[in-house]
Design an enzyme around this catalytic site. Structure first.
Site, PDB file in Angstrom:
ATOM      1  N   GLU A  45      19.611  62.843  44.770  1.00 10.68           N
ATOM      2  CA  GLU A  45      18.107  63.478  44.657  1.00 10.68           C
ATOM      3  C   GLU A  45      18.576  64.204  45.806  1.00 10.68           C
ATOM      4  O   GLU A  45      16.740  64.080  46.833  1.00 10.68           O
ATOM      5  CB  GLU A  45      17.616  62.020  44.695  1.00 10.68           C
ATOM      6  N   ILE A  81      14.018  61.405  47.149  1.00 12.21           N
ATOM      7  CA  ILE A  81      13.104  60.853  46.342  1.00 12.21           C
ATOM      8  C   ILE A  81      13.153  59.203  46.860  1.00 12.21           C
ATOM      9  O   ILE A  81      14.801  58.818  46.114  1.00 12.21           O
ATOM     10  CB  ILE A  81      13.413  61.229  44.971  1.00 12.21           C
TER      11      ILE A  81
END
Length: 456
Positions: free
Chosen positions: A365, A323
Site C-alpha cells: 500500500e 493507506i
C-alpha cells in the site's frame, strides 16, 4: 475423459493460453518442505482454478515436464542438483515455451533483473508474497510468455514470407516513379498495380516525411553502398491509399541499367510487432494492478529528475503515501476490496497530479510521488489536496461503499542528493511521524522537528 475436439497439449509443452474451463496446471519445484507448504497454502483459495504438483529436484522437474503438460512453473533457485541462475537457464533451455516464476530469498533488484534476463517471466520473494500476489504473478507470467511466443511466431512467419517473396516488393526508376508493384504491395498499400505503376513513389510516404525521404534516397544514390538490408535501416513510415500511416521495415537495393538507376524495395509492415513490443515494455514498467509505474520505472524517472535538479537547480519535492490501516481493510472486507482501494488511490492521484508529475507503487500500500518544479509550499498544497480527495473517495465493497484515509510524508530534494533514495528516506521519516501522530495527515520532513518527533 479427453474431449477429442479440444485435445490436451503434448507432454513437455506449455499450455500458454489455457482454455477458460481448464484448470491452470502449476508445477512447484521446491525441495524445502516448509517453503512448499507456504506456497500451497497461499494458492489454496485458487484450488478450484488450478492444480499444484510438487517435485523436489531439477531432474524430477524435467522428467515430469517431459510426460505432462503444464501452464507455469514456480521454481526455487536452490535445489539439490541445481543452484542459482543456472537453475533458470537449464529449465528454460529444456522447455523454452514454458512460463517460469522464480521463488527466491533475495530481495535485490539487480539479481531480479538477472533472473528475468535468464529466461524467467517473473519472480517472487519468499516470505513477502501472499496468495493474491502469487496468483497475479502466475497469470502475469502466462500472459507475458504468450506475448513472447506471439512475437517469436510473428518473426518466424515474417521470415517465411520473405523466403516466399510475399513481402511487398516494388521498384522505382531514377525519377522515383513506380515501375513494379506486386500483389503483397497491393494488399499493404491498398492500391491496384494498374493504378499505381507510373505514379510517384511519394504517394506511399506521408507528406510531412517526403522531403527527408528524398534526401535519404539522394544520399543512397550518391554513396558506394549498393544495398541496405532491413537490419541496417532505421524504420520508415508508409502511407496507405485510405490515409493510414504504418511503421515499416525496408530493404532497398540499387542497380544500373541502360535507362539509369533502378531501385528495388522490400517492405514489411511491423505494426503487430510494435504492438507486442509496446505491450511487453508496458508490462515491464507498469504495476499490473494499479497501472502506475512499478518500482523499477519509478526509480528511472526519479533519477532523471534528480539529475535535472543538480544541473539546473530547479526545485523537486517527493511524497510518500501510505493507506492507513490497510491490513484491516483486507482482513475485514477481503483482498478484492483491498485491491479496489489501491486502484482507487491510483485513479484519484492521476486525476489530481500534473502530467509532468510521476507516481509509482513501491510495494503493498506504499506509493511515492515526484513533483518536478515544485517547492515545499506547493508540495504541501498538493499533498493536502490528495489527502482530502482520497478521504472523500468511495471504494465499492459488498456492503456499500468504504472510505479510506492516507498519511503523507513530504521532503524537498537537495542538490546534495546523489540518488532519489535519500530524499525518499526523508519523506518516509515524515510519513512515520504522520502515522504516529494519528494518521490521515500530512507531515513535512524537518531535520530538527522530525528527529525530535522520532526520538519522542
Amino acid at each position: 475423459m479427453t474431449n477429442p475436439a479440444n485435445p490436451p497439449p503434448q507432454p513437455g509443452s506449455a499450455a500458454v493460453n489455457p482454455a477458460p474451463d481448464r484448470l491452470t496446471a502449476i508445477l512447484l519445484v521446491e525441495d524445502d518442505d516448509a517453503d512448499a507448504t507456504l506456497v500451497v497454502r497461499a494458492l489454496r483459495p485458487y484450488a478450484r482454478r488450478s492444480t499444484v504438483t510438487r517435485v523436489t529436484s531439477m531432474r524430477d522437474a524435467q522428467a515430469w515436464l517431459h510426460r505432462n503438460a503444464c501452464d507455469v512453473v514456480l521454481l526455487d533457485l536452490s535445489l539439490p542438483d541445481s543452484f542459482g541462475l543456472e537453475t533458470v537457464s537449464h529449465l528454460h533451455a529444456d522447455v523454452p515455451s514454458l512460463p517460469l516464476v522464480v521463488l527466491t530469498g533475495f530481495d535485490d533488484e539487480d539479481f531480479a533483473l538477472q533472473i528475468l534476463e535468464t529466461g524467467a517471466q517473473d519472480y517472487l520473494v519468499k516470505g513477502q508474497t501472499d496468495g493474491p500476489l502469487m496468483w497475479r504473478a502466475i497469470q502475469h507470467a502466462i500472459a507475458r510468455k504468450r506475448l513472447e511466443e506471439d512475437l517469436r511466431l510473428s518473426e518466424e512467419r515474417l521470415q517465411g514470407i520473405i523466403g516466399l517473396a510475399q513481402d511487398a516488393i516494388l521498384t522505382a526508376d531514377d525519377t522515383l516513379t513506380i515501375t513494379l508493384f506486386n500483389q503483397a504491395a497491393e494488399r499493404l498499400f491498398g492500391y491496384e498495380a494498374i493504378d499505381i505503376v507510373g505514379r510517384p513513389l511519394a504517394l506511399l510516404i506521408p507528406e510531412h516525411l517526403r522531403a527527408a525521404h528524398e534526401a535519404n534516397v539522394a544520399e543512397f544514390r550518391a554513396g558506394p553502398v549498393q544495398s541496405r538490408v532491413m537490419a541496417a535501416r532505421r524504420e520508415v513510415v508508409g502511407l496507405t491509399r485510405d490515409g493510414r500511416e504504418f511503421p515499416a521495415e525496408v530493404s532497398i537495393a540499387k542497380m544500373h541499367h541502360a535507362r539509369g538507376l533502378l531501385y528495388t524495395a522490400v517492405i514489411r509492415d511491423v505494426s503487430e510487432r510494435k504492438r507486442v513490443e509496446t505491450e511487453l515494455r508496458r508490462m515491464a514498467t507498469t504495476d499490473p494492478l494499479t497501472g502506475l509505474c512499478n518500482r523499477r520505472r519509478f526509480w528511472e524517472l526519479a533519477e532523471v529528475e534528480i539529475a535535472r535538479l543538480r544541473r539546473y537547480g530547479r526545485p523537486v519535492s517527493v511524497l510518500m503515501l501510505d493507506i492507513d490501516r490497510f491490513k484491516s481493510i483486507n482482513d475485514s472486507y477481503g483482498h478484492a476490496v483491498g485491491d479496489q482501494a489501491l486502484c482507487r488511490l491510483a485513479s484519484v492521484c492521476m486525476e489530481e497530479l500534473r502530467d509532468t508529475d510521476h507516481i509509482g507503487r513501491l510495494g503493498g500500500e506504499e506509493f511515492a510521488v515526484i513533483l518536478p518544479e515544485t517547492g515545499l509550499s506547493a508540495a504541501r498544497e498538493v499533498a493536502e489536496r490528495l489527502r482530502e480527495q482520497l478521504a472523500a473517495a468511495d471504494i465499492p465493497c459488498p456492503n456499500g461503499a468504504l472510505r479510506m484515509t492516507v498519511s503523507i510524508g513530504i521532503a524537498v530534494c537537495s542538490e546534495d542528493d546523489m540518488t532519489i533514495e535519500r530524499a525518499l528516506s526523508r519523506a518516509d521519516r515524515a510519513l512515520y511521524v504522520a502515522k504516529s501522530q494519528g494518521r490521515n495527515r500530512v507531515e513535512v520532513y524537518d531535520e530538527i522537528g522530525a528527529s525530535a518527533s522520532l526520538a519522542g
